[in-house]
Design a protein around this motif. Structure first.
Motif, PDB file in Angstrom:
ATOM      1  N   LEU A  54      -1.214   1.596  46.485  1.00  0.00           N
ATOM      2  CA  LEU A  54      -0.002   2.103  45.818  1.00  0.00           C
ATOM      3  C   LEU A  54       1.113   1.065  45.807  1.00  0.00           C
ATOM      4  CD1 LEU A  54      -0.054   5.724  47.217  1.00  0.00           C
ATOM      5  CD2 LEU A  54      -0.306   5.065  44.838  1.00  0.00           C
ATOM      6  N   ILE A  55       1.276   0.346  46.895  1.00  0.00           N
ATOM      7  CA  ILE A  55       2.312  -0.694  46.931  1.00  0.00           C
ATOM      8  C   ILE A  55       1.962  -1.829  45.976  1.00  0.00           C
ATOM      9  CG2 ILE A  55       3.412  -2.434  48.410  1.00  0.00           C
ATOM     10  CD1 ILE A  55       3.204  -0.368  50.693  1.00  0.00           C
ATOM     11  N   ALA A  56       0.680  -2.200  45.906  1.00  0.00           N
ATOM     12  CA  ALA A  56       0.261  -3.229  44.950  1.00  0.00           C
ATOM     13  C   ALA A  56       0.529  -2.778  43.519  1.00  0.00           C
ATOM     14  CB  ALA A  56      -1.223  -3.547  45.138  1.00  0.00           C
ATOM     15  N   SER A  57       0.276  -1.515  43.238  1.00  0.00           N
ATOM     16  CA  SER A  57       0.543  -0.988  41.901  1.00  0.00           C
ATOM     17  C   SER A  57       2.040  -0.980  41.592  1.00  0.00           C
ATOM     18  CB  SER A  57      -0.030   0.419  41.786  1.00  0.00           C
ATOM     19  OG  SER A  57       0.268   0.963  40.534  1.00  0.00           O
ATOM     20  N   MET A  58       2.850  -0.632  42.595  1.00  0.00           N
ATOM     21  CA  MET A  58       4.302  -0.650  42.384  1.00  0.00           C
ATOM     22  C   MET A  58       4.805  -2.063  42.102  1.00  0.00           C
ATOM     23  SD  MET A  58       6.000   2.134  45.010  1.00  0.00           S
ATOM     24  CE  MET A  58       6.161   0.916  46.243  1.00  0.00           C
ATOM     25  N   VAL A  59       4.325  -3.037  42.861  1.00  0.00           N
ATOM     26  CA  VAL A  59       4.741  -4.434  42.653  1.00  0.00           C
ATOM     27  C   VAL A  59       4.302  -4.900  41.272  1.00  0.00           C
ATOM     28  CG1 VAL A  59       4.364  -6.812  43.428  1.00  0.00           C
ATOM     29  CG2 VAL A  59       4.812  -5.011  45.102  1.00  0.00           C
ATOM     30  N   THR A  89       3.386   7.196  48.446  1.00  0.00           N
ATOM     31  CA  THR A  89       3.252   6.321  49.616  1.00  0.00           C
ATOM     32  C   THR A  89       4.013   6.890  50.806  1.00  0.00           C
ATOM     33  OG1 THR A  89       3.069   4.407  48.151  1.00  0.00           O
ATOM     34  CG2 THR A  89       3.565   3.972  50.459  1.00  0.00           C
ATOM     35  N   LEU A  90       5.252   7.317  50.583  1.00  0.00           N
ATOM     36  CA  LEU A  90       6.033   7.902  51.674  1.00  0.00           C
ATOM     37  C   LEU A  90       5.388   9.189  52.185  1.00  0.00           C
ATOM     38  CD1 LEU A  90       9.667   7.335  50.361  1.00  0.00           C
ATOM     39  CD2 LEU A  90       8.486   6.115  52.190  1.00  0.00           C
ATOM     40  N   PHE A  91       4.867   9.994  51.282  1.00  0.00           N
ATOM     41  CA  PHE A  91       4.200  11.233  51.681  1.00  0.00           C
ATOM     42  C   PHE A  91       2.974  10.935  52.548  1.00  0.00           C
ATOM     43  CE2 PHE A  91       1.250  14.759  50.838  1.00  0.00           C
ATOM     44  CZ  PHE A  91       2.034  15.801  51.296  1.00  0.00           C
ATOM     45  N   LEU A  92       2.194   9.935  52.164  1.00  0.00           N
ATOM     46  CA  LEU A  92       1.012   9.565  52.961  1.00  0.00           C
ATOM     47  C   LEU A  92       1.407   9.037  54.333  1.00  0.00           C
ATOM     48  CD1 LEU A  92      -1.273   7.842  50.333  1.00  0.00           C
ATOM     49  CD2 LEU A  92      -1.693   9.979  51.516  1.00  0.00           C
ATOM     50  N   THR A 102      -6.229   5.951  55.346  1.00  0.00           N
ATOM     51  CA  THR A 102      -5.296   6.615  54.438  1.00  0.00           C
ATOM     52  C   THR A 102      -3.982   5.866  54.356  1.00  0.00           C
ATOM     53  OG1 THR A 102      -6.271   8.752  54.904  1.00  0.00           O
ATOM     54  CG2 THR A 102      -4.057   8.758  53.984  1.00  0.00           C
ATOM     55  N   THR A 103      -3.381   5.588  55.513  1.00  0.00           N
ATOM     56  CA  THR A 103      -2.047   4.992  55.477  1.00  0.00           C
ATOM     57  C   THR A 103      -2.070   3.561  54.979  1.00  0.00           C
ATOM     58  OG1 THR A 103      -2.241   4.424  57.817  1.00  0.00           O
ATOM     59  CG2 THR A 103      -1.087   6.455  57.279  1.00  0.00           C
ATOM     60  N   LEU A 104      -2.980   2.749  55.478  1.00  0.00           N
ATOM     61  CA  LEU A 104      -2.978   1.337  55.107  1.00  0.00           C
ATOM     62  C   LEU A 104      -3.814   1.052  53.868  1.00  0.00           C
ATOM     63  CD1 LEU A 104      -3.212  -0.132  58.696  1.00  0.00           C
ATOM     64  CD2 LEU A 104      -1.199   0.037  57.249  1.00  0.00           C
ATOM     65  N   GLY A 105      -4.916   1.775  53.685  1.00  0.00           N
ATOM     66  CA  GLY A 105      -5.763   1.546  52.524  1.00  0.00           C
ATOM     67  C   GLY A 105      -5.138   2.054  51.237  1.00  0.00           C
ATOM     68  N   VAL A 106      -4.886   3.337  51.188  1.00  0.00           N
ATOM     69  CA  VAL A 106      -4.296   3.922  49.981  1.00  0.00           C
ATOM     70  C   VAL A 106      -2.860   3.445  49.806  1.00  0.00           C
ATOM     71  CG1 VAL A 106      -3.714   6.087  48.837  1.00  0.00           C
ATOM     72  CG2 VAL A 106      -5.812   5.912  50.150  1.00  0.00           C
ATOM     73  N   GLY A 107      -2.138   3.298  50.911  1.00  0.00           N
ATOM     74  CA  GLY A 107      -0.774   2.770  50.829  1.00  0.00           C
ATOM     75  C   GLY A 107      -0.735   1.368  50.252  1.00  0.00           C
ATOM     76  N   PHE A 125       8.724   5.544  40.660  1.00  0.00           N
ATOM     77  CA  PHE A 125       9.149   6.366  41.792  1.00  0.00           C
ATOM     78  C   PHE A 125       8.026   7.282  42.266  1.00  0.00           C
ATOM     79  CE2 PHE A 125      13.395   5.335  40.163  1.00  0.00           C
ATOM     80  CZ  PHE A 125      13.983   4.925  41.346  1.00  0.00           C
ATOM     81  N   HIS A 126       7.110   7.634  41.356  1.00  0.00           N
ATOM     82  CA  HIS A 126       5.994   8.493  41.737  1.00  0.00           C
ATOM     83  C   HIS A 126       5.137   7.828  42.809  1.00  0.00           C
ATOM     84  CE1 HIS A 126       6.969  10.015  37.669  1.00  0.00           C
ATOM     85  NE2 HIS A 126       6.763  11.189  38.266  1.00  0.00           N
ATOM     86  N   GLU A 127       4.827   6.565  42.616  1.00  0.00           N
ATOM     87  CA  GLU A 127       4.000   5.857  43.596  1.00  0.00           C
ATOM     88  C   GLU A 127       4.735   5.674  44.920  1.00  0.00           C
ATOM     89  OE1 GLU A 127       3.129   2.450  41.297  1.00  0.00           O
ATOM     90  OE2 GLU A 127       1.358   3.353  40.392  1.00  0.00           O
ATOM     91  N   LEU A 128       6.031   5.469  44.840  1.00  0.00           N
ATOM     92  CA  LEU A 128       6.824   5.362  46.062  1.00  0.00           C
ATOM     93  C   LEU A 128       6.812   6.679  46.829  1.00  0.00           C
ATOM     94  CD1 LEU A 128       8.778   3.728  47.846  1.00  0.00           C
ATOM     95  CD2 LEU A 128      10.630   4.612  46.410  1.00  0.00           C
TER      96      LEU A 128
END
Length: 124
Positions: free
Chosen positions: A50-55, A72-75, A42-47, A66-69
Motif C-alpha cells: 500500500l505504501i509503494a502504491s501511494m508513493v 494502511t493505518l487500519f491494518l 499483514t502489517t509489513l507485507g500488505v502495508g 487517502f484510501h490507501e493511507l
C-alpha cells in the motif's frame, strides 16, 4: 530513478514479508508461535504494497490516495489487536474447566449447575 527504486524496494520487502509470514503460518508448531507470522505479514507485507502504491501514485500520477493511507493505518491498528484477541481465546480454550473460577465471580467460562451436584460443571 530514485522513486522507482524506492517503490521497487517497498514491493520486494512486502513480498518477502508476505512469503515469510505465509511460511511461518504453515510451518510453526502451535497456535501461539504461529500467531506472530501472519501479523507481521499483514502489517509489513500488505502495508509495504500500500505504501509503494501511494508513493507511485503521488510521484508518477500526481494523485495522493487517502484510501490507501486509511487502509494502511487500519491494518497497523487492527493486526496487533486481532492477534491479542486470538491469543487470549487460545489461552481460555486451553484452560481446563476445573481450573476456572466459579461463575459467581464474573470471571471465567465455567458455571455451576444449581440443581445438580455442585462438583459437576457445565460450560456455556
Amino acid at each position: 530513478m530514485i522513486w522507482e527504486i524506492l517503490v521497487s524496494v517497498l514491493l520486494v520487502m512486502a513480498g518477502i514479508f508476505g512469503f515469510v509470514g505465509s511460511f511461518g503460518l504453515l510451518r510453526l508448531p502451535d497456535t501461539m508461535t504461529r500467531l506472530h507470522a501472519p501479523t507481521k505479514a499483514t502489517t509489513l507485507g500488505v502495508g509495504g504494497v500500500l505504501i509503494a502504491s501511494m508513493v507511485y501514485m503521488y510521484v508518477f500520477m500526481d494523485y495522493f490516495s487517502f484510501h490507501e493511507l486509511m487502509i494502511t493505518l487500519f491494518l497497523f491498528l487492527t493486526a496487533p489487536i486481532t492477534a491479542n484477541l486470538i491469543a487470549k481465546a487460545h489461552l481460555h480454550r486451553a484452560e481446563r474447566p476445573e481450573n476456572l473460577p466459579p461463575s459467581g465471580t464474573g470471571r471465567g467460562w465455567a458455571t455451576f449447575d444449581e440443581t445438580a451436584d455442585p462438583s459437576r460443571r457445565t460450560e456455556r
